[in-house]
Write an enzyme that holds these catalytic residues in place. Structure first.
Site, PDB file in Angstrom:
ATOM      1  N   HIS A   1     -17.505  42.733 -17.346  1.00 43.86           N
ATOM      2  CA  HIS A   1     -18.425  41.974 -17.615  1.00 43.86           C
ATOM      3  C   HIS A   1     -19.772  42.180 -17.023  1.00 43.86           C
ATOM      4  O   HIS A   1     -20.672  41.357 -16.688  1.00 43.86           O
ATOM      5  CB  HIS A   1     -18.144  40.233 -17.578  1.00 43.86           C
TER       6      HIS A   1
ATOM      7  N   ASP B   1     -13.194  40.825 -16.730  1.00 42.87           N
ATOM      8  CA  ASP B   1     -14.271  40.028 -16.155  1.00 42.87           C
ATOM      9  C   ASP B   1     -15.180  40.739 -15.502  1.00 42.87           C
ATOM     10  O   ASP B   1     -15.447  41.691 -15.650  1.00 42.87           O
ATOM     11  CB  ASP B   1     -13.584  38.805 -15.939  1.00 42.87           C
TER      12      ASP B   1
END
Length: 442
Positions: free
Chosen positions: A273, A250
């Site tokens: 991310h 993430d």
């Protein structure tokens, strides 16, 4: 360049040395050289992080075992309580070896006048019995004024067993799994030289804390591990994160609601991310975000670069004074991104009832260079209810590089998309164009 429907789309194909483009229409973007006041973290005076020789409290003397199966919660708690109650300088030591442990709480306040030191030299493995967790932290430090957490050891959350049960990518109201390291209501502290692998949820969560320095962390989890943010900051001030390697499933680092004066520098991010402000606007009562500096970072093969994200249908809030500077992109998807439709399908994103009420203003992107393996080099999608204001891009140089990607685009055209962004006019109502932007192909 084409303007239609309050949207400006700028496509660059093999263009080098293009003068900065600026627009004064609704939905415009300012690519200008106006001087921007960089955020500098000036810390409040806190406790002296230096002291005399501490009394050492070794967990082995309290019955800890390195057999990789005994739950060491009891010995760790006893050693902590003894160190925390010590009047003079104290150091809790977890020596080399592999320790199993369920949920751990290291709570203050402590009696010593000096910061308490915790040296994790070995590896702590988390329990694989999810029912043992009563709240959202595996190892929690809280209610402390002065903590030094170091030692070169490893926190192994053993999260892989639970990831398959995590549905947060499909269910926005999912229950998040425990964070490996939770820093809650901790002030004037330093965390460095710790490794975190395979957490259940986030690797590290800093919340309701102030004057926190984090450096030289090694954080890793597979790229497909769900919701394993590297470091998430929320409701905290004067947080400095630097010189760390983060690769996870993430955000490498995310700055959440109520955070002010956050500095992020010299981070190697990927996979992951990217580095984000947000997501914001999900719940009522969120605090504003102000004074975030991200600089001298490298992002490699991440799904996003530097991003600001807010939920649609959000409660009112604001994010301002955000600087992304001196960033290197290596085959990054969506290098520069503002997404105020986060969590909303494309079909619903355009509806007035779905517009975010988080106001974004005073954002600077400066000297961002490298490559992207998608066509969307710049995408600023702001709220039509509260358009973004005073957004600047200066010295942006991005090229297409499809090597290593699953889908190589033939004759790629890089694009810059801007929606609902208001500019600050220069002299005589015009935008001053001073820098250079290059968006092209290798």
């Amino acid at each position: 360049m084409a303007i239609s429907g309050g949207r400006i789309v700028i496509a660059f194909v093999n263009v080098i040395g293009l003068a900065l483009l600026s627009c004064v229409a609704d939905g415009a973007i300012q690519l200008a050289g106006r001087k921007h006041s960089l955020h500098i973290v000036r810390r409040p005076r806190g406790r002296n992080l230096a002291g005399g020789d501490p009394t050492v409290f070794n967990v082995m003397n309290f019955g800890a075992k390195t057999d990789d199966k005994t739950d060491n919660h009891g010995p760790f708690a006893q050693a902590w309580n003894a160190a925390c109650q010590n009047i003079g300088p104290a150091k809790l030591v977890i020596p080399p070896g592999t320790y199993m442990a369920g949920q751990l709480y290291f709570q203050g306040p402590c009696k010593g006048s000096n910061p308490i030191i915790v040296e994790i030299q070995g590896t702590i493995k988390g329990t694989t019995d999810i029912s043992e967790f009563q709240d959202d932290g595996w190892i929690t430090f809280e209610y402390l004024d002065g903590l030094i957490l170091t030692g070169g050891g490893t926190l192994d959350g053993q999260g892989a067993f639970a990831w398959k049960h995590n549905d947060c990518r499909k269910n926005i109201n999912c229950q998040h799994l425990p964070k490996s390291l939770k820093i809650h209501r901790v002030n004037n502290s330093v965390i460095h030289d710790i490794k975190s692998v395979n957490p259940l949820g986030f690797h590290m969560f800093v919340t309701m804390s102030s004057n926190i320095t984090v450096h030289h962390l090694d954080i890793s989890a597979p790229a497909d591990s769900p919701n394993t943010d590297g470091i998430h900051v929320s409701g905290s001030s004067f947080v400095d994160i630097s010189h760390s390697k983060i690769g996870t499933g993430d955000d490498c680092i995310s700055v959440g609601q109520g955070s002010t004066k956050v500095s992020i520098s010299n981070i190697l991010c990927g996979p992951g991310h990217g580095i984000s402000v947000g997501s914001l606007g999900r719940t009522k009562g969120e605090g504003p975000v102000n004074g975030v500096l991200v600089k001298d970072c490298t992002l490699s093969q991440t799904t996003n670069g530097v991003r600001i994200k807010t939920f649609s249908k959000s409660t009112p809030n604001q994010a301002s004074g955000i600087v992304f500077q001196d960033i290197v992109m290596d085959k990054v998807q969506n290098p520069i991104l503002i997404d105020q439709n986060y969590g909303t399908s494309r079909k619903k994103a355009g509806k007035a009832s779905s517009q975010s009420k988080v106001k974004i203003s005073d954002v600077l992107y400066r000297n961002i260079r490298g490559s992207t393996n998608t066509s969307a080099a710049v995408s600023l999608s702001c709220s039509s209810v509260f358009p973004c204001e005073r957004v600047e891009l200066v010295d942006i140089d991005l090229v297409y590089d499809g090597t290593g990607s699953t889908k190589i685009v033939q004759n790629p055209t890089l694009s810059a998309l801007c929606m609902n962004v208001k500019v600050k006019p220069g002299e005589h109502g015009l935008i001053v164009m001073e820098a250079k932007v290059s968006l092209g192909t290798l």
